[in-house]
Design an enzyme around this catalytic site. Structure first.
Site, PDB file in Angstrom:
ATOM      1  N   CYS A 360      37.523  12.449  54.630  1.00 14.30           N
ATOM      2  CA  CYS A 360      38.854  13.031  54.759  1.00 14.30           C
ATOM      3  C   CYS A 360      39.965  11.999  55.020  1.00 14.30           C
ATOM      4  O   CYS A 360      41.065  12.156  54.467  1.00 14.30           O
ATOM      5  CB  CYS A 360      38.868  14.122  55.816  1.00 14.30           C
ATOM      6  SG  CYS A 360      37.997  13.751  57.329  1.00 14.30           S
ATOM      7  N   ARG A 389      26.022   7.949  58.863  1.00 13.89           N
ATOM      8  CA  ARG A 389      26.122   8.436  60.229  1.00 13.89           C
ATOM      9  C   ARG A 389      24.979   7.879  61.075  1.00 13.89           C
ATOM     10  O   ARG A 389      23.824   7.871  60.644  1.00 13.89           O
ATOM     11  CB  ARG A 389      26.144   9.963  60.255  1.00 13.89           C
ATOM     12  CG  ARG A 389      27.393  10.476  59.542  1.00 13.89           C
ATOM     13  CD  ARG A 389      27.576  11.962  59.619  1.00 13.89           C
ATOM     14  NE  ARG A 389      28.809  12.342  58.927  1.00 13.89           N
ATOM     15  CZ  ARG A 389      29.183  13.581  58.677  1.00 13.89           C
ATOM     16  NH1 ARG A 389      28.418  14.587  59.089  1.00 13.89           N
ATOM     17  NH2 ARG A 389      30.310  13.841  58.042  1.00 13.89           N
ATOM     18  N   GLN A 407      28.197  13.499  50.347  1.00 13.54           N
ATOM     19  CA  GLN A 407      28.755  14.833  50.570  1.00 13.54           C
ATOM     20  C   GLN A 407      29.437  15.337  49.310  1.00 13.54           C
ATOM     21  O   GLN A 407      30.154  14.597  48.634  1.00 13.54           O
ATOM     22  CB  GLN A 407      29.793  14.791  51.688  1.00 13.54           C
ATOM     23  CG  GLN A 407      29.237  14.747  53.081  1.00 13.54           C
ATOM     24  CD  GLN A 407      30.338  14.903  54.110  1.00 13.54           C
ATOM     25  OE1 GLN A 407      31.357  14.215  54.041  1.00 13.54           O
ATOM     26  NE2 GLN A 407      30.147  15.789  55.065  1.00 13.54           N
ATOM     27  N   ASP A 409      32.174  16.820  48.857  1.00 13.03           N
ATOM     28  CA  ASP A 409      33.251  16.980  49.826  1.00 13.03           C
ATOM     29  C   ASP A 409      34.580  17.263  49.138  1.00 13.03           C
ATOM     30  O   ASP A 409      34.934  16.601  48.163  1.00 13.03           O
ATOM     31  CB  ASP A 409      33.366  15.684  50.638  1.00 13.03           C
ATOM     32  CG  ASP A 409      33.957  15.904  52.005  1.00 13.03           C
ATOM     33  OD1 ASP A 409      34.133  17.060  52.397  1.00 13.03           O
ATOM     34  OD2 ASP A 409      34.237  14.898  52.676  1.00 13.03           O
ATOM     35  N   HIS A 411      38.881  18.479  49.944  1.00 14.88           N
ATOM     36  CA  HIS A 411      39.967  18.738  50.895  1.00 14.88           C
ATOM     37  C   HIS A 411      41.115  19.386  50.137  1.00 14.88           C
ATOM     38  O   HIS A 411      41.573  18.859  49.127  1.00 14.88           O
ATOM     39  CB  HIS A 411      40.403  17.446  51.578  1.00 14.88           C
ATOM     40  CG  HIS A 411      39.308  16.848  52.407  1.00 14.88           C
ATOM     41  ND1 HIS A 411      38.444  15.892  51.897  1.00 14.88           N
ATOM     42  CD2 HIS A 411      38.905  17.112  53.676  1.00 14.88           C
ATOM     43  CE1 HIS A 411      37.560  15.585  52.832  1.00 14.88           C
ATOM     44  NE2 HIS A 411      37.816  16.300  53.908  1.00 14.88           N
ATOM     45  N   LYS A 494      35.771  26.346  62.246  1.00 19.38           N
ATOM     46  CA  LYS A 494      35.090  26.292  60.945  1.00 19.38           C
ATOM     47  C   LYS A 494      34.222  27.518  60.724  1.00 19.38           C
ATOM     48  O   LYS A 494      33.766  28.173  61.669  1.00 19.38           O
ATOM     49  CB  LYS A 494      34.238  25.025  60.830  1.00 19.38           C
ATOM     50  CG  LYS A 494      33.037  24.978  61.767  1.00 19.38           C
ATOM     51  CD  LYS A 494      32.235  23.697  61.568  1.00 19.38           C
ATOM     52  CE  LYS A 494      31.061  23.635  62.558  1.00 19.38           C
ATOM     53  NZ  LYS A 494      30.282  22.392  62.413  1.00 19.38           N
ATOM     54  N   HIS A 542      39.022  21.441  54.982  1.00 24.35           N
ATOM     55  CA  HIS A 542      37.832  20.686  54.593  1.00 24.35           C
ATOM     56  C   HIS A 542      36.776  21.655  54.064  1.00 24.35           C
ATOM     57  O   HIS A 542      36.609  22.747  54.598  1.00 24.35           O
ATOM     58  CB  HIS A 542      37.214  19.961  55.791  1.00 24.35           C
ATOM     59  CG  HIS A 542      38.156  19.112  56.582  1.00 24.35           C
ATOM     60  ND1 HIS A 542      37.991  17.746  56.715  1.00 24.35           N
ATOM     61  CD2 HIS A 542      39.252  19.421  57.322  1.00 24.35           C
ATOM     62  CE1 HIS A 542      38.946  17.268  57.496  1.00 24.35           C
ATOM     63  NE2 HIS A 542      39.724  18.265  57.876  1.00 24.35           N
TER      64      HIS A 542
END
Length: 669
Positions: A360, A389, A407, A409, A411, A494, A542
């Site tokens: 992000c 991570r 991910q 991912d 946004h 979330k 997200h």
């Protein structure tokens, strides 16, 4: 004895009753047809033993053994029986903690020698004897001082008494995992196991409640032992943990054990080796998978499809680097609030860089790279972003918990007015993708802020508004919505999709997160030009549809037990010649299949035909085409399915169309 009035609640029905002071909770339910299954009482919302003496005005609800609370009580009581058995068989063992957990319980012990499977068998025998003795669980209130004297030989219990003020209160994070089952912020209690002679056979520090007697434990089994650090802290001594399970009936225990066997059969780590999909070389490092050619085929097929779907849904595909200057993650708030999950800094030309743990911050920089107009919103940015991570070694588990992953991912940047519609769009998109991959049993979890903790940023008003948006959208789906207080990200609430696989296990899939913090002026200062010419702050949403490609692939391996639907299978068709003279014929068939985009191999080994079929079945190939003399002469093949069905004499063109149609339709063959 004086009369008192109480309210009895059983099976959803309320009834006012007049009884005498000192009546025990169990006496309210003796006339119920299922009284034998009532194991505790809930009084004013608090769980109590059935021996609890009633007082005037009590509202007393029965707790059934098969309810979530009842199962916890059953399993915690069984953990106590285990601990008693351990100290009978191993008198020098010191007690740690023994809480109920999902589908079972554990108890930690300090013993000189680690437990072995033969020890578990001995302990089960001792436990059955204790259960048969019908020992009574008696609750006893004590003081810290008296408990310290009584438990002087139990150093871990003594430590828990010192933690009593923090367990279950604001300092709960400082206490042991499961310690709240032992002590709490209120009165200190010990449970005595009392035999038929009225003698105390064994005692343990515990909050309770417990079953009335040990004989109320219908079915249990000890599963395994493992090492565990005291209070979950690797700086502390390593203890021995015994895991067990307990159920309201032998049938339910047997069903649970069958589910475990099935889960072991489906273990993606085992199937990953057998199907040659991926591995975890020690030379690379823990939690860092490599994909072999067949695993790479599945991963690419997943990514290609998901990329196409994102583009069709209005997302712009972007790409960002794996590392960035450390300051970027201070701006986003990740280092102050998520620093433990990130790898240590790298020194690059005298400057500190970080492997990114999320995408992000970089997407924010893309949004900020030029002036944006309200006409561009919602602006949706998407990538397969590789992130890293710093997971602790103890939690790494195959593909489902790794240190490096990609991910899926995205946004979305939108106006506050657009936010509800965008959340709805993302959630619908996510659920449709899961259905495309054959997962269609799910519920939603709403993670919100715990206002008492300081890990969250932003105003109460912003949190309330964001939470309301997510809750309204989630409720409108008609799916079950489960609250998760305190589980939000530091920057906003979330929605998580919790999916059940083919054998009923629950996996957390993707998330939709509402973020009003990162776009703010004191972070990335994101702006768009509104219709009236003013500069406004967008809402950032997200969304990771699967969480990570690696994790989702691991889930799919277990969901399908390695037998992927044809469109995902690494080898979709296996050609099997009956004799060597039929190989060229099948190579020509394979060429035609490849021309239609089908992944096909021809087995040209020296194995006999039946062995070749068996090998294809073990590799879980969806379709086989078999050719002998008659097939060559007729321009046909024997078309065999993975489940053993076979059609002989199928013209080659028809066989090809069958495969192409199955792949195109994404059918779950």
């Amino acid at each position: 004895m004086s009369e008192i009035k109480v309210v009895r609640i059983h099976a959803g029905e309320r009834e006012e009753r007049v009884t005498t002071a000192g009546t025990r909770a169990w006496e309210l339910f003796t006339d119920a047809a299922d009284s034998a299954d009532v194991v505790a009482a809930r009084v004013a919302g608090e769980l109590k033993d059935l021996s609890y003496p009633l007082v005037d005005g009590d509202q007393v609800e029965s707790v059934h053994i098969a309810s979530p609370d009842g199962l916890d009580i059953l399993r915690h009581s069984t953990a106590h029986v285990l601990a008693q058995a351990v100290q009978q068989v191993f008198p020098d063992a010191k007690l740690g903690i023994g809480p109920p957990i999902t589908d079972g319980f554990y108890y930690d012990f300090d013993v000189e020698t680690p437990f072995v499977p033969e020890d578990l068998a001995r302990l089960e025998t001792a436990m059955r004897k204790i259960i048969k003795e019908n020992q009574r669980f008696d609750r006893r209130v004590t003081t810290d001082a008296d408990a310290l004297v009584e438990l002087a030989d139990e150093p871990y219990k003594v430590e828990l008494i010192g933690l009593k003020g923090s367990v279950g209160g604001d300092g709960a994070a400082e206490a042991a995992e499961g310690a709240s089952a032992e002590v709490g912020a209120g009165e200190l209690t010990i449970y005595d196991n009392v035999n038929r002679k009225g003698e105390v056979a064994w005692s343990d520090l515990c909050r309770g409640p417990h079953l009335p007697t040990t004989k109320r434990i219908p079915a249990f089994k000890l599963m395994r032992s493992a090492a565990a650090y005291w209070r979950g802290d690797e700086k502390n001594k390593q203890l021995q943990r015994i895991y067990g399970t307990a159920w309201p009936s032998k049938g339910e225990l047997d069903a649970h054990l069958h589910r475990i066997e099935e889960a072991e059969r489906r273990d993606h780590r085992k199937l990953g080796r057998e199907l040659d999909l991926f591995s975890f070389p020690d030379e690379i490092g823990s939690g860092l998978p490599v994909f072999h050619p067949k695993g790479g085929v599945i991963k690419r097929a997943m990514e290609d499809y998901v990329r196409e779907r994102h583009i069709a849904e209005g997302f712009d595909y972007v790409g960002t680097p794996h590392i960035a200057k450390e300051g970027l993650f201070y701006t986003s708030g990740h280092l102050p609030y998520y620093g433990e999950g990130m790898f240590p800094a790298l020194d690059v030309d005298g400057m500190e860089y970080r492997l990114k743990a999320m995408n992000c911050p970089m997407h924010n920089l893309i949004f900020r790279s030029r002036q944006r107009s309200y006409r561009e919103l919602p602006l949706r940015l998407f990538e397969f972003g590789s992130v890293y991570r710093h997971e602790k070694s103890g939690v790494i588990h195959g593909l489902t918990r790794v240190r490096g992953f990609a991910q899926d991912d995205s946004h979305s940047y939108c106006t506050p007015e657009q936010a509800p519609g965008e959340v709805r769009h993302l959630l619908d998109f996510m659920l449709s993708l899961l259905r495309d991959f054959g997962i269609d049993d799910f519920y939603l979890e709403l993670s919100t802020r715990d206002a008492s903790k300081d890990k969250f940023i932003g105003s109460d008003e912003d949190w309330a508004a964001a939470t309301e948006v997510l809750e309204d959208v989630a409720t409108a789906t008609g799916l079950e919505l489960v609250p998760d207080p305190g589980g939000a990200a530091y920057y906003g609430p979330k929605i998580s999709v919790q999916a059940r696989d083919a054998i009923g296990r629950t996996w957390q899939m993707g998330t939709v997160q509402y973020d009003f913090n990162q776009p703010s002026a004191d972070r990335f200062a994101l702006e768009y030009v509104a219709a009236d010419g003013s500069r406004q702050q967008p809402v950032m949403i997200h969304s990771a549809k699967f969480g990570s490609i690696e994790r989702f692939l691991g889930v799919l391996v277990e969901h399908y037990a390695g037998a992927f639907p044809p469109w995902l299978a690494p080898v979709q068709v296996q050609g099997i010649p009956i004799a060597e003279r039929h190989e060229d014929y099948l190579r020509d068939v394979a060429g035609q299949l490849r021309g239609r985009g089908i992944r096909v191999e021809v087995d040209v080994t020296d194995d006999r035909m039946q062995k070749k079929i068996r090998n294809a079945q073990l590799q879980k190939v969806p379709f086989m085409v078999i050719a002998g003399d008659d097939d060559v002469e007729a321009g046909a093949v024997s078309f065999r399915y993975r489940d053993g069905r076979q059609d002989n004499g199928v013209p080659v063109a028809e066989a090809i169309e069958r495969v192409v149609a199955a792949v195109a339709s994404r059918e779950q063959v």
